[in-house]
Scaffold this motif. Sequence first.
Motif, short mmCIF file in Angstrom:
data_model
loop_
_atom_site.label_atom_id
_atom_site.label_comp_id
_atom_site.label_asym_id
_atom_site.label_seq_id
_atom_site.Cartn_x
_atom_site.Cartn_y
_atom_site.Cartn_z
N GLN A 30 0.82 -1.20 0.00
CA GLN A 30 0.00 0.00 0.00
C GLN A 30 0.86 1.25 0.00
N ARG A 31 0.22 2.37 -0.29
CA ARG A 31 0.90 3.65 -0.27
C ARG A 31 0.98 4.18 1.16
N ASP A 32 2.17 4.57 1.58
CA ASP A 32 2.41 5.02 2.94
C ASP A 32 3.11 6.38 2.94
N LEU A 33 2.92 7.11 4.03
CA LEU A 33 3.56 8.42 4.21
C LEU A 33 5.06 8.26 4.40
N VAL A 34 5.84 9.08 3.71
CA VAL A 34 7.28 9.12 3.86
C VAL A 34 7.71 10.33 4.69
N ALA A 35 7.24 11.51 4.33
CA ALA A 35 7.62 12.74 5.01
C ALA A 35 6.58 13.80 4.74
N ILE A 36 6.46 14.74 5.66
CA ILE A 36 5.47 15.80 5.53
C ILE A 36 6.07 17.10 6.06
N ILE A 37 5.69 18.21 5.45
CA ILE A 37 6.23 19.51 5.83
C ILE A 37 5.12 20.54 5.83
N SER A 38 5.07 21.35 6.87
CA SER A 38 4.07 22.40 6.99
C SER A 38 4.53 23.65 6.25
N SER A 39 3.63 24.62 6.13
CA SER A 39 3.99 25.86 5.47
C SER A 39 5.07 26.62 6.22
N GLY A 40 5.15 26.40 7.55
CA GLY A 40 6.17 27.03 8.35
C GLY A 40 7.49 26.29 8.41
N GLY A 41 7.56 25.12 7.79
CA GLY A 41 8.80 24.36 7.72
C GLY A 41 8.93 23.22 8.70
N GLY A 42 7.93 22.99 9.55
CA GLY A 42 7.97 21.86 10.44
C GLY A 42 7.86 20.55 9.69
#
Length: 115
Positions: free
Chosen positions: A44-56
């Motif tokens: 299945q497709r899984d999350l690798v990385a995520i980034i907020s608009s503020g850079g978190g």
Amino acid sequence: QVQLVESGGGLVQAGGSLRLSCVASGVFGSINPMAWYRRPPGKQRDLVAIISSGGGTNYADSVKGRFTISRDNGKNTVYLQMNSLKTDDTAVYYCNGNIGGRLYWGQGTQVTVSS
């Protein structure tokens, strides 16, 4: 129309590096957050990385210390720098973005890591 287009995938040997890019077009507001997902063969497709608009940022445990997500808000672009690649990283990689409460997906780019 909003479009997300990934680039930078390819074939690389284990231990090597690759940098993926995803540019969003047709966007006149902010994209928050932006993320990279991947689908290994037969899984299945899984999350690798995520980034907020503020850079978190947040990362899957399997890629911590090896992958870095970043973004250029002025260009509506998100990047994924992948170092110390393993064969288990082989997958189709997808970017996505939340624009006005709706998720948009790119078409995916193939990353193949050989032993």
